[in-house]
Motif scaffolding. Structure first.
Motif, short mmCIF file in Angstrom:
data_model
loop_
_atom_site.label_atom_id
_atom_site.label_comp_id
_atom_site.label_asym_id
_atom_site.label_seq_id
_atom_site.Cartn_x
_atom_site.Cartn_y
_atom_site.Cartn_z
N MET A 112 -25.27 -10.75 -28.68
CA MET A 112 -25.58 -10.72 -30.10
C MET A 112 -24.32 -11.00 -30.91
SD MET A 112 -28.08 -7.38 -30.38
CE MET A 112 -28.23 -7.62 -32.16
N GLN A 113 -24.43 -11.91 -31.88
CA GLN A 113 -23.29 -12.21 -32.74
C GLN A 113 -23.24 -11.22 -33.89
OE1 GLN A 113 -20.98 -14.16 -32.08
NE2 GLN A 113 -19.85 -14.60 -33.96
N PRO A 114 -22.10 -10.57 -34.11
CA PRO A 114 -22.01 -9.62 -35.23
C PRO A 114 -22.25 -10.30 -36.57
CG PRO A 114 -20.15 -9.38 -33.73
CD PRO A 114 -20.86 -10.63 -33.33
N ALA A 115 -22.75 -9.52 -37.51
CA ALA A 115 -23.00 -10.05 -38.84
C ALA A 115 -21.70 -10.16 -39.62
CB ALA A 115 -23.97 -9.13 -39.58
N ALA A 116 -21.73 -10.99 -40.64
CA ALA A 116 -20.57 -11.09 -41.53
C ALA A 116 -20.45 -9.81 -42.35
CB ALA A 116 -20.73 -12.29 -42.45
N ILE A 117 -19.24 -9.50 -42.77
CA ILE A 117 -19.04 -8.33 -43.61
C ILE A 117 -19.76 -8.51 -44.94
CG2 ILE A 117 -16.84 -7.70 -42.57
CD1 ILE A 117 -15.51 -9.04 -45.04
#
Length: 339
Positions: free
Chosen positions: A1-6
């Motif tokens: 899973m790719q982390p979300a942007a801040i």
């Protein structure tokens, strides 16, 4: 899973990891190296073999870790124990210890559960120019907060602070913080935050007070935003601790069903309903991360402005889970202040 942007008005880029408690004791290899039982009662996280003799070589080459990453993350993290008055469960009378003094018990932090993340150690950006941030040098020691904090010497809540989880405090829209332990009502959680300095002098891994080799970023309203001061020109990854403590029947004040009367083991003043504990809030950190792993945190999460949870490095890899540490507790001596 790719982390979300801040998100806006949030962290500039961050990795959050979880740890289980490693062990407890009255040692402190930064302030009292080589001296057994010389400190107040600490709760240690990270390297499972940390003791009063620990140094960079022993941390980096031996032991496992109770934190995500295991042997990639042999760093040591510690804070004073949080203590609650001990009561007789049926009569609510205050219990006494073997010396006839009021008895205390440990308030455990909500940590170590990989199924329900309560990440307690954050690695983030302290300055606006993310490209300028460097990895933390191996072997760096540092302390944030003041163990001498007390009434009349309250600490800056931008560095160390307490709050009830129900306050929904945040720096952007609701900066509601306390320099002492507030009365959080069950089933709330008491939370604490400790922010370490993230500007290094570029030379020393330690200093006489374990603070002077580092400084906090500044923002003078110039075009570069938040930057490091000229005295400490090297921006490094910012370390911060974030703990949650459950206000539960086994530790709360039986009359108010709250965190009333709780104290930090380092509090060197009498705690009462009118003088709350926790003003000595501080934490210690000793870096023994594998350099390539710390570089991956910087490159994948912080510089990419991502919100990386649960050890996700944003490069296709995730740090391994937590490891259970010792579940034994030493006796609480002198209100946690030690021998």
């Amino acid at each position: 899973m790719q982390p979300a942007a801040i998100t806006d008005n949030s962290w500039r880029g961050i990795l959050r990891i979880n740890c289980d408690l490693s062990h407890s004791g009255y040692n402190d290899p930064i302030v009292y190296p080589g001296q057994r039982d010389a400190a107040h009662l600490h709760r240690f996280y990270g390297n499972t073999l940390l003791d009063e003799h620990s140094n960079l070589t022993s941390l980096f080459t031996t032991g496992e870790s109770s934190c995500q990453g295991d042997e990639l993350n042999r760093s040591a993290y510690w804070v004073p124990a949080l203590l609650a008055p001990s009561y007789e469960p049926t009569s609510d009378e205050r219990l006494l210890d073997n010396n006839g003094e009021p008895a205390w018990k440990i308030v455990p932090a909500v940590v170590g559960n990989d199924d329900e993340a309560h990440e307690i150690f954050y690695y983030s950006a302290g300055v606006d120019d993310l490209a300028s941030i460097q990895p933390i040098p191996l072997g760096l020691k540092m302390i944030a907060g003041n163990h001498m904090g007390m009434p009349g010497m309250e600490q800056d809540t931008s560095i160390v602070r307490w709050h009830c989880q129900s306050w929904e405090s945040n720096d952007a829209t609701n900066p509601r913080w306390s320099s002492s332990i507030p009365e959080c009502l069950a089933p709330d959680r008491l939370r604490m935050d400790i922010f370490f300095p993230s500007c290094w002098n570029g030379t020393d891994l330690d200093s006489y007070d374990h603070k002077s080799h580092l400084a906090y970023p500044v923002n003078n309203g110039g075009p570069n935003g938040t930057v490091c001061p000229a005295s400490h020109p090297v921006p490094i990854i910012r370390v911060s601790f974030h703990y949650a403590y459950g206000v539960k029947p086994e530790v709360y004040d039986p009359q108010s069903r709250s965190s009333r009367g709780w104290r930090f083991a380092s509090d060197m003043y009498d705690v009462s309903s009118s003088t709350p504990g926790g003003m000595s809030l501080h934490g210690d950190w000793f870096n023994a991360w594998h350099p390539e792993a710390l570089q991956a945190i910087l490159d994948g999460c912080i510089r990419q402005r991502l919100d990386c949870h649960d050890g996700n490095l944003a490069n296709g890899y995730r740090l391994t889970g937590t490891r259970a540490g010792s579940q034994t507790e030493p006796p609480i001596v002198n209100k946690g202040l030690g021998y």
